[in-house]
Write a protein that holds these residues in place. Structure first.
Motif, PDB file in Angstrom:
ATOM      1  N   LEU A  49      -1.891  -0.215 -11.776  1.00 21.09           N
ATOM      2  CA  LEU A  49      -0.999   0.815 -12.301  1.00 21.09           C
ATOM      3  C   LEU A  49      -1.841   1.894 -12.955  1.00 21.09           C
ATOM      4  N   SER A  50      -1.566   3.154 -12.618  1.00 22.12           N
ATOM      5  CA  SER A  50      -2.276   4.277 -13.227  1.00 22.12           C
ATOM      6  C   SER A  50      -1.275   5.355 -13.616  1.00 22.12           C
ATOM      7  N   GLY A  51      -1.671   6.214 -14.564  1.00 24.71           N
ATOM      8  CA  GLY A  51      -0.804   7.303 -15.004  1.00 24.71           C
ATOM      9  C   GLY A  51       0.417   6.851 -15.776  1.00 24.71           C
ATOM     10  N   ASN A  52       0.413   5.635 -16.272  1.00 23.71           N
ATOM     11  CA  ASN A  52       1.569   5.088 -16.979  1.00 23.71           C
ATOM     12  C   ASN A  52       1.677   5.681 -18.380  1.00 23.71           C
ATOM     13  N   THR A  53       2.869   6.185 -18.702  1.00 17.80           N
ATOM     14  CA  THR A  53       3.124   6.707 -20.057  1.00 17.80           C
ATOM     15  C   THR A  53       4.080   5.802 -20.826  1.00 17.80           C
ATOM     16  N   GLY A  54       4.413   4.658 -20.236  1.00 17.70           N
ATOM     17  CA  GLY A  54       5.269   3.702 -20.926  1.00 17.70           C
ATOM     18  C   GLY A  54       6.443   3.270 -20.072  1.00 17.70           C
ATOM     19  N   PHE A  55       6.616   1.965 -19.941  1.00 18.39           N
ATOM     20  CA  PHE A  55       7.768   1.458 -19.193  1.00 18.39           C
ATOM     21  C   PHE A  55       8.454   0.349 -19.972  1.00 18.39           C
ATOM     22  N   SER A  56       9.759   0.193 -19.699  1.00 23.80           N
ATOM     23  CA  SER A  56      10.515  -0.938 -20.225  1.00 23.80           C
ATOM     24  C   SER A  56      10.690  -1.995 -19.148  1.00 23.80           C
ATOM     25  N   ASN A 148      12.274  -0.076 -12.751  1.00 22.79           N
ATOM     26  CA  ASN A 148      11.266   0.958 -12.971  1.00 22.79           C
ATOM     27  C   ASN A 148      11.805   2.115 -13.830  1.00 22.79           C
ATOM     28  N   TYR A 149      12.043   1.788 -15.080  1.00 23.48           N
ATOM     29  CA  TYR A 149      12.554   2.779 -16.024  1.00 23.48           C
ATOM     30  C   TYR A 149      11.956   2.533 -17.413  1.00 23.48           C
ATOM     31  N   ARG A 150      12.184   3.478 -18.303  1.00 24.21           N
ATOM     32  CA  ARG A 150      11.814   3.327 -19.715  1.00 24.21           C
ATOM     33  C   ARG A 150      13.046   3.619 -20.558  1.00 24.21           C
ATOM     34  N   MET A 151      13.111   3.000 -21.720  1.00 23.22           N
ATOM     35  CA  MET A 151      14.218   3.246 -22.639  1.00 23.22           C
ATOM     36  C   MET A 151      13.793   4.328 -23.620  1.00 23.22           C
ATOM     37  N   ASP A 152      14.597   5.390 -23.761  1.00 29.24           N
ATOM     38  CA  ASP A 152      14.249   6.439 -24.712  1.00 29.24           C
ATOM     39  C   ASP A 152      14.763   6.076 -26.099  1.00 29.24           C
ATOM     40  N   SER A 153      14.606   7.002 -27.034  1.00 27.77           N
ATOM     41  CA  SER A 153      14.997   6.726 -28.420  1.00 27.77           C
ATOM     42  C   SER A 153      16.497   6.510 -28.570  1.00 27.77           C
ATOM     43  N   GLU A 154      17.262   6.986 -27.589  1.00 29.27           N
ATOM     44  CA  GLU A 154      18.713   6.798 -27.624  1.00 29.27           C
ATOM     45  C   GLU A 154      19.137   5.552 -26.850  1.00 29.27           C
ATOM     46  N   GLN A 155      18.131   4.744 -26.458  1.00 25.50           N
ATOM     47  CA  GLN A 155      18.378   3.528 -25.683  1.00 25.50           C
ATOM     48  C   GLN A 155      19.046   3.823 -24.339  1.00 25.50           C
ATOM     49  N   GLU A 156      18.635   4.933 -23.752  1.00 24.37           N
ATOM     50  CA  GLU A 156      19.082   5.278 -22.420  1.00 24.37           C
ATOM     51  C   GLU A 156      17.923   5.118 -21.444  1.00 24.37           C
TER      52      GLU A 156
END
Length: 265
Positions: A49-56, A148-156
């Motif tokens: 994995l490369s270029g990862n900025t954060g995943f859930s 293949n997603y991340r949770m934002d501060s609003e839990q979306e």
């Protein structure tokens, strides 16, 4: 003044034109390593994995040609925790799922190492190891929505925008191995197969009616000597390894003059 304006416009156009390439270069990517090996070998292939900025959630699936490759082992690397692997190594596609329990996982590097066994009779050339997103048991998952997603501060859930790069196992085929069988130093025949010089050579003597008279067994070697039984009309030559045929049997007429025959598996 006009020249300065033109130069500024050109610079702006060049900058805007470079944005898609820069954005594509920074997109997170899952890549499968390309490696070279010889037919019959075991080979390790990394998934990174490369270029990862954060995943859930990171869920991928891998596929390959089972006639050429057999998955012998799959090892999760220490990059992430809570990896859920396919329960059976024979599952195709083979799935790897990572879930970040509390915060976004921002690691980059090797996700897993897959060890494949290459078929002994694999043809030379490139065999793909495909990678894509995990489509779920019913095949209805959507990339960036179900996986293949991340949770934002609003839990979306926000799509990762993953890209995928498949790899190859570049197979170098084994050269043919030849066993030359000499019957009493006159009649000769050659058994040939893409196989290691292992196993035994069987020389079975038969009458013209097909009744077996005798069998001599020799360890496989580049040259093997065997003596037909008295009264034999022909000799059936067989190359077996662990009880299995390495190539097709070859019938040789026992009373014929010196002749060279070749059979390729």
């Amino acid at each position: 003044m006009k020249r300065r304006i033109i130069c500024c416009l050109l610079a702006a156009m060049l900058f805007i034109g470079s944005l898609p390439a820069a954005q594509a270069a920074s997109a997170p990517k899952v890549s499968v390593q390309t490696v070279s090996a010889t037919a019959g070998d075991e080979v390790s292939v990394t998934v990174s994995l490369s270029g990862n900025t954060g995943f859930s959630d990171l869920s991928i699936a891998l596929d390959y040609d089972p006639a050429v490759l057999t998955l012998a082992h799959a090892e999760q690397e220490a990059l992430t925790s809570r990896c859920l692997k396919s329960q059976d190594l024979t599952d195709r596609p083979y799935s790897l799922i990572w879930v970040s329990a509390t915060s976004l996982c921002k690691s980059n590097g090797i996700l897993a190492t897959l060890t494949f066994r290459i078929s002994e009779d694999a043809p030379g050339g490139d065999t793909p190891v495909y990678v894509g997103f995990y489509k779920g048991r019913q095949g209805n998952y959507e990339d960036g929505i179900n996986v293949n997603y991340r949770m934002d501060s609003e839990q979306e859930q926000k799509p990762l925008g993953l890209t995928y790069s498949s790899g190859f196992v570049r197979v170098e085929a084994l050269p043919d191995t030849e066993v030359t069988v000499s019957l009493d130093g006159c009649e000769q025949a050659t058994l040939s197969a893409r196989h290691a010089m292992t196993g035994q050579i069987y020389a079975a003597s038969y009458t013209s009616e097909g009744r077996m008279l005798d069998v001599s067994i020799r360890d496989a070697a580049s040259t093997v000597n065997a003596s037909p039984a008295s009264g034999a009309a022909y000799v059936k030559l067989m190359w077996l390894d662990d009880g299995r045929p390495v190539c097709a049997a070859l019938d040789v007429t026992a009373a014929a003059p010196i002749v060279k025959k070749k059979l390729t598996a």
